[in-house]
Design a protein around this motif. Structure first.
Motif, mmCIF file in Angstrom:
data_model
loop_
_atom_site.group_PDB
_atom_site.id
_atom_site.type_symbol
_atom_site.label_atom_id
_atom_site.label_comp_id
_atom_site.label_asym_id
_atom_site.label_seq_id
_atom_site.Cartn_x
_atom_site.Cartn_y
_atom_site.Cartn_z
ATOM 1 N N PRO A 146 0.808 -1.227 0.000
ATOM 2 C CA PRO A 146 0.000 0.000 0.000
ATOM 3 C C PRO A 146 0.837 1.272 0.000
ATOM 4 C CG PRO A 146 -0.921 -1.595 1.538
ATOM 5 C CD PRO A 146 0.394 -2.147 1.068
ATOM 6 N N LEU A 147 2.042 1.209 0.554
ATOM 7 C CA LEU A 147 2.888 2.395 0.572
ATOM 8 C C LEU A 147 3.307 2.799 -0.839
ATOM 9 C CD1 LEU A 147 5.181 1.811 3.687
ATOM 10 C CD2 LEU A 147 3.130 3.207 3.487
ATOM 11 N N VAL A 148 3.454 1.825 -1.726
ATOM 12 C CA VAL A 148 3.778 2.139 -3.119
ATOM 13 C C VAL A 148 2.593 2.838 -3.777
ATOM 14 C CG1 VAL A 148 4.385 1.159 -5.363
ATOM 15 C CG2 VAL A 148 5.433 0.248 -3.280
ATOM 16 N N ARG A 149 1.380 2.378 -3.467
ATOM 17 C CA ARG A 149 0.186 3.049 -3.992
ATOM 18 C C ARG A 149 0.128 4.492 -3.491
ATOM 19 N NH1 ARG A 149 -3.285 -0.112 -6.661
ATOM 20 N NH2 ARG A 149 -3.286 -2.362 -6.254
ATOM 21 N N ARG A 150 0.427 4.671 -2.207
ATOM 22 C CA ARG A 150 0.377 6.012 -1.646
ATOM 23 C C ARG A 150 1.409 6.923 -2.314
ATOM 24 N NH1 ARG A 150 0.086 6.819 4.680
ATOM 25 N NH2 ARG A 150 -1.996 6.132 4.137
ATOM 26 N N LEU A 151 2.622 6.396 -2.553
ATOM 27 C CA LEU A 151 3.658 7.179 -3.220
ATOM 28 C C LEU A 151 3.190 7.595 -4.613
ATOM 29 C CD1 LEU A 151 6.603 8.234 -3.174
ATOM 30 C CD2 LEU A 151 7.288 6.034 -4.158
ATOM 31 N N ALA A 152 2.577 6.667 -5.335
ATOM 32 C CA ALA A 152 2.078 6.985 -6.676
ATOM 33 C C ALA A 152 0.974 8.030 -6.604
ATOM 34 C CB ALA A 152 1.563 5.709 -7.345
ATOM 35 N N ARG A 153 0.125 7.922 -5.592
ATOM 36 C CA ARG A 153 -0.967 8.877 -5.443
ATOM 37 C C ARG A 153 -0.430 10.277 -5.146
ATOM 38 N NH1 ARG A 153 -3.559 5.725 -2.288
ATOM 39 N NH2 ARG A 153 -2.998 6.725 -0.340
ATOM 40 N N GLU A 154 0.588 10.374 -4.294
ATOM 41 C CA GLU A 154 1.154 11.673 -3.924
ATOM 42 C C GLU A 154 1.786 12.372 -5.123
ATOM 43 O OE1 GLU A 154 3.853 10.737 -0.823
ATOM 44 O OE2 GLU A 154 2.307 10.196 0.624
ATOM 45 N N HIS A 155 2.339 11.580 -6.066
ATOM 46 C CA HIS A 155 3.005 12.158 -7.247
ATOM 47 C C HIS A 155 2.099 12.152 -8.474
ATOM 48 C CE1 HIS A 155 7.083 12.562 -5.548
ATOM 49 N NE2 HIS A 155 6.799 11.478 -4.865
ATOM 50 N N SER A 156 0.814 11.737 -8.290
ATOM 51 C CA SER A 156 -0.135 11.677 -9.404
ATOM 52 C C SER A 156 0.381 10.786 -10.532
ATOM 53 C CB SER A 156 -0.435 13.092 -9.928
ATOM 54 O OG SER A 156 -0.991 13.888 -8.903
ATOM 55 N N VAL A 157 0.936 9.646 -10.171
ATOM 56 C CA VAL A 157 1.430 8.688 -11.157
ATOM 57 C C VAL A 157 0.393 7.583 -11.320
ATOM 58 C CG1 VAL A 157 3.203 6.972 -11.693
ATOM 59 C CG2 VAL A 157 3.849 9.136 -10.627
ATOM 60 N N PRO A 158 -0.240 7.435 -12.503
ATOM 61 C CA PRO A 158 -1.221 6.353 -12.705
ATOM 62 C C PRO A 158 -0.536 4.991 -12.743
ATOM 63 C CG PRO A 158 -0.831 7.536 -14.763
ATOM 64 C CD PRO A 158 -0.074 8.274 -13.699
ATOM 65 N N LEU A 159 -0.935 4.104 -11.843
ATOM 66 C CA LEU A 159 -0.303 2.786 -11.778
ATOM 67 C C LEU A 159 -0.603 1.949 -13.016
ATOM 68 C CD1 LEU A 159 -0.981 1.950 -8.021
ATOM 69 C CD2 LEU A 159 1.224 2.475 -9.062
ATOM 70 N N THR A 160 -1.752 2.207 -13.650
ATOM 71 C CA THR A 160 -2.110 1.411 -14.828
ATOM 72 C C THR A 160 -1.141 1.616 -15.986
ATOM 73 O OG1 THR A 160 -3.615 3.201 -15.460
ATOM 74 C CG2 THR A 160 -4.570 1.342 -14.254
#
Length: 490
Positions: A184-198
């Motif tokens: 989940p921390l990786v998801r949070r990092l992506a969310r903070e930088h507005s990086v779409p995981l898809t």
């Protein structure tokens, strides 16, 4: 349609904060596919779906507090998409003939055109669950699940463009799956930088997206740095609420932002407030000469390096002294239980679940070593390291954060000489360890420089008096001052 409620999240947890949706309305989902990431009082977890079908409605917005046993997601498990009234008779007929079940589609990877309209649709042939478990809940059969129908265009419905959300619309595009992420921390990092995981290609095992993948995406596009940690902990959809420039504040200051108290921060506030409110707490402390303990630790470390192993940490060694002290003073590892008739009783346990306060990026947590009295100092060191590491990378389970009967708080690592720790309710005692400093000390009538620390014990005066608390603290202090002799008796 079937509505899936937020499941049981573990002992005592009744709510969670929605961090992100991993699916969208209209998506095709599979059994056990992660559908949402939520933050409980213990950790961040992904919630899997016990059903396959088309997502009709997501109950809740990002940042909202969700309650256990209240609706989380509505899934159309028979392929109707929730719009059978608007689709017309032909669509309804198409959904009942010539379609594969989601189990068959998973195996074949195709959908068969339905009779009458040539439309591709899906139907559910049963409410079979996966059996997988999320902290106390299993995706078992859904015979008792609530079902409801909504008319197209009604409140809280997905967009109703041509055949929006229907099985045909889903069949015309590949089924969407949530990206596989290491934590989940990786998801949070992506969310903070507005990086779409898809849009990321994972470099971890089997394509797993890891922290380095997110950072590489940020660097490649020159993304702005992550926001301040305190702001980042606030839910993304709500964010800090900026006050009006004209809004008055105490002392003429303007309000810069408002940060909701949620998740782990809310759990800490609730637990500690309850502790102060319910427990008649008393505190004793003692300055202790840790010179010999440091010398022992240095010898063990040299020996371990020569053997290619690891030596017990100071925290693990003191933990063993604490466990020995609790065997002599078991009152300090109990709980106070209030019966239905209002009478209280002290509950003793067979063994000790030892908690260790650990600071993480998301707040203070207390991982628990179950039956710690069965472990040696070296084994205790290994278990503490494993639990603290899991807590900091977000992979620790709710079970590993509950059930403690005594807590050790090493606030000396933050540079504190001493403190008055608050008991971790519903426990009845906590030991605090201050930093070790070189100080002048009298030894055999002569003044010398020794390594001194301060041990502080906060205890519930309902379970024992100062004699018991002082006896326990004095025992631990003697072990620290003369660890070689103490270990011979442990």
């Amino acid at each position: 349609m079937t509505t899936f409620d937020l499941p049981d999240l573990g002992e005592g947890l009744t709510e969670a904060t929605l961090l992100s949706w991993l699916v969208d309305e209209g998506d095709m989902i599979e059994v056990d596919q992660p559908i949402a990431e939520v933050e409980t009082a213990k950790s961040s977890i992904e919630v899997p779906s016990p059903y396959a079908g088309i997502v009709v409605r997501l109950h809740g917005a990002v940042g909202e507090t969700l309650i256990v046993d209240e609706p989380l997601i509505t899934v159309d498990t028979d392929g109707g998409g929730g719009f059978d009234d608007a689709a017309g008779p032909s669509a309804a007929a198409g959904s009942s003939a010539g379609a594969l079940s989601y189990r068959e589609e998973e195996r074949a990877g195709t959908a068969v055109p339905a009779d009458g309209g040539g439309e591709e649709t899906l139907q559910d042939t049963g409410d079979e669950g996966s059996g997988n478990v999320l902290i106390g809940y299993g995706t078992s059969a859904s015979a008792g699940a609530r079902r409801r129908r909504r008319r197209a265009g009604g409140p809280n419905q997905p967009p109703t463009g041509p055949r929006a959300g229907s099985a045909l619309a889903v069949a015309e595009r590949p089924a969407q799956k949530a990206p596989r992420v290491s934590s989940p921390l990786v998801r949070r990092l992506a969310r903070e930088h507005s990086v779409p995981l898809t849009g990321l290609t994972g470099t971890g095992p089997d394509g797993l997206i890891v922290r380095a993948d997110v950072l590489a995406a940020v660097e490649s596009r020159g993304a702005a740095p992550a926001q301040d940690q305190q702001t980042a902990q606030a839910p993304a959809s709500t964010g800090p609420v900026s006050a009006s420039p004209s809004l008055p504040a105490p002392g003429g200051l303007e309000i810069r932002e408002r940060v909701p108290v949620t998740g782990i921060r809310k759990a800490v506030a609730t637990t500690l407030s309850r502790s102060r409110r319910e427990i008649p707490e008393a505190t004793v402390w003692q300055d202790v000469d840790a010179t010999e303990l440091l010398a022992l630790r240095a010898r063990l470390k040299r020996q371990a390096e020569a053997e290619g192993s690891s030596a017990p940490s100071l925290l693990a060694l003191i933990g063993r002294f604490v466990l020995a002290g609790l065997s002599r003073h078991p009152e300090l590892a109990t709980r106070v239980d209030t019966r239905e008739d209002g009478e209280q009783e002290i509950v003793h346990f067979d063994g000790v679940n030892l908690g260790f306060a650990a600071q993480t990026d998301t707040g203070l947590v207390v991982p628990v070593v179950l039956h710690a009295e069965r472990l040696s100092a070296r084994e205790l060191h290994g278990e503490i390291g494993r639990l603290v590491g899991a807590a900091r990378d977000g992979s620790i389970s709710g079970k590993e954060l509950t059930g403690g009967t005594f807590t050790v708080n090493n606030y000396g690592v933050f540079g504190s000489d001493g403190a008055t720790p608050i008991i971790n309710h519903p426990e009845v005692a906590i030991l605090g360890i201050g930093r070790i400093l070189d100080r002048p000390w009298a030894v055999d009538g002569e003044l010398t420089v020794r390594s001194i620390t301060t041990l502080t014990l906060a205890f519930d005066h309902r379970v024992c008096d100062g004699g018991t608390a002082g006896g326990f603290l004095n025992f631990v202090a003697r072990c620290v001052e003369d660890p070689t002799t103490a270990l011979a008796d442990l």
